[in-house]
Design an enzyme around this catalytic site. Structure first.
Site, PDB file in Angstrom:
ATOM      1  CG  LEU A 150      -1.693  -1.287   1.523  1.00  0.00           C
ATOM      2  CD1 LEU A 150      -2.478  -1.155   2.819  1.00  0.00           C
ATOM      3  CD2 LEU A 150      -2.604  -1.652   0.365  1.00  0.00           C
TER       4      LEU A 150
ATOM      5  CE1 TYR B 242       0.109   8.830  -7.077  1.00  0.00           C
ATOM      6  CE2 TYR B 242      -1.952   9.070  -8.302  1.00  0.00           C
ATOM      7  CZ  TYR B 242      -1.234   8.539  -7.242  1.00  0.00           C
ATOM      8  OH  TYR B 242      -1.862   7.705  -6.342  1.00  0.00           O
TER       9      TYR B 242
ATOM     10  CE  LYS C  22       0.039   5.013  -6.805  1.00  0.00           C
ATOM     11  NZ  LYS C  22       0.297   4.082  -5.684  1.00  0.00           N
TER      12      LYS C  22
ATOM     13  CG  ASN D 238     -10.144  11.125  -5.375  1.00  0.00           C
ATOM     14  OD1 ASN D 238      -9.020  11.464  -5.027  1.00  0.00           O
ATOM     15  ND2 ASN D 238     -10.705  11.559  -6.491  1.00  0.00           N
TER      16      ASN D 238
ATOM     17  N   PRO E 233     -43.164  15.270  39.755  1.00  0.00           N
ATOM     18  CG  PRO E 233     -42.067  14.420  41.645  1.00  0.00           C
ATOM     19  CD  PRO E 233     -41.927  15.429  40.548  1.00  0.00           C
ATOM     20  N   GLY E 234     -46.583  14.391  40.263  1.00  0.00           N
ATOM     21  CA  GLY E 234     -47.947  14.919  40.323  1.00  0.00           C
ATOM     22  C   GLY E 234     -48.390  15.677  39.087  1.00  0.00           C
TER      23      GLY E 234
END
Length: 370
Positions: free
Chosen positions: A53, A103, A107, A132, A282-283
């Site tokens: 890689l 590039y 490759k 990409n 409460p209530g």
């Protein structure tokens, strides 16, 4: 299996190694810039599979393309040959290998080298031409524009879009790693000079990518979560979250507080309603209204109380006792006026889902005592 991973500290390498570790039985040889030639010799001697890689994307000088993408590949293959290795080799190339630029040429040279190696030694090789990539642990201003956009917007920094209609081909890192693992486990010969690609490739305009990431950022304010039924949106959102600064993981919600308790909207969606948190003292009794089409689900997660129903036009009152001690969802059907009362001594906390986000112009809520 004994596996050599070059470029081990890079975006793809890190994701791959973490996936390989899950198996628990592989021996992983991680090779990166700080490793020595002696390390390379040892790993080349021992390994049974190579994920190559390592490469150069953004060099200081143009010559580094060929040095990194061709030169090191040559060094690796020579080391394998010195030890008569029959390890399979998977190498990552680029779709730019078809282009006439420095590039792409580097490759393509790496591809040719690996195919020649296969013909000479008989070793299996897998050559991936990748577009990409995006996903967690990618580097802004290096791997892809997605990483740069996510990094900048998560930090309130500007992004630059030269051509919003420019189309990008993108592969998600988890999809790539999944395919790599299949090749690792495969017994099928790769078949000569075969160029491989990933099945799931997203073609998205640059402007759309930016629009989505902006929406992810604003979701903390408007509470609308992305459309997770869309595969690209789901994966892009996960990528964005991985770039949030560590001191900014949390964010506040607006609590609507009064003497009865509070009501806080948590999540909204465009097609599946919203989720809110209701706290009753409460209530206290809340509700006493009914709906034509709007429907809800109540889940008391703390405290205890009673949910009461009365069908509009009828006299009978139906009661359901609810408690955080026994998590139980109660559906709130249309056509029934309803309320919820805290019958305990502590605050009662209720998670409420409604099938549509509140529209003040059409609230579909009608007051009527149970």
């Amino acid at each position: 299996m004994k596996i050599l991973v070059t470029g081990a500290h890079g975006f793809v390498g890190k994701n791959l190694i973490e996936e390989l570790k899950k198996n628990g039985e592989h021996t992983i040889y991680s090779f990166d810039r700080e490793n020595s030639q002696e390390d390379l010799e040892l790993y080349a001697k021992e390994c049974e599979f190579v994920f190559h890689l390592a490469g150069v994307n953004r060099p200081v000088e143009e010559k580094e393309f060929m040095e990194g993408n061709f030169g090191f590949t040559s060094d690796l293959l020579k080391a394998l040959k010195r030890h008569n290795s029959q390890a399979s080799v998977l190498i990552t190339s680029s779709i730019q290998a078809e282009l006439d630029n420095p590039y792409g040429k580097s490759k393509k040279a790496g591809e040719d080298l690996i195919f020649e190696y296969s013909e000479e030694t008989g070793a299996r090789v897998f050559v991936y031409r990748l577009p990409n990539l995006f996903g967690k642990w990618s580097r802004p201003n290096y791997n892809t524009v997605v990483a740069t956009f996510c990094y900048n917007l998560a930090r309130d920094m500007e992004i630059k879009i030269n051509d919003p209609d420019a189309e990008m081909k993108l592969v998600y890192i988890d999809d790539l790693i999944e395919d790599f693992i299949r090749k690792l486990q495969s017994e099928i010969d790769s078949g000569g000079r075969q160029i491989l690609s990933i099945d799931t490739v997203y073609t998205v305009k640059l402007g759309k990518i930016a629009e989505l990431i902006y929406s992810f950022k604003s979701s903390r304010e408007n509470k609308y979560i992305p459309d997770m039924s869309d595969g690209f949106t789901k994966k892009l959102y996960s990528t964005y979250l991985s770039f949030i600064p560590e001191n900014n993981f949390s964010y506040n919600l607006k609590m609507n507080v009064d003497e009865r308790g509070s009501f806080t909207e948590f999540i909204k969606t465009s097609d599946r309603g919203q989720v809110s948190v209701n706290i009753s003292k409460p209530g206290i009794t809340k509700g006493n209204h009914w709906h034509h089409t709007k429907n809800e689900k109540f889940l008391v997660v703390s405290g205890e109380g009673i949910i009461r129903f009365r069908k509009v036009g009828a006299q009978e009152i139906i009661q359901y006792k609810v408690s955080g001690e026994k998590l139980q969802v109660v559906d709130i059907p249309v056509g029934y006026t309803h309320n919820i009362s805290n019958t305990g001594t502590n605050d009662m906390v209720t998670i409420m889902w409604v099938n549509e986000c509140f529209d003040p112009g059409k609230p579909d809520t009608y007051f009527l005592e149970v």
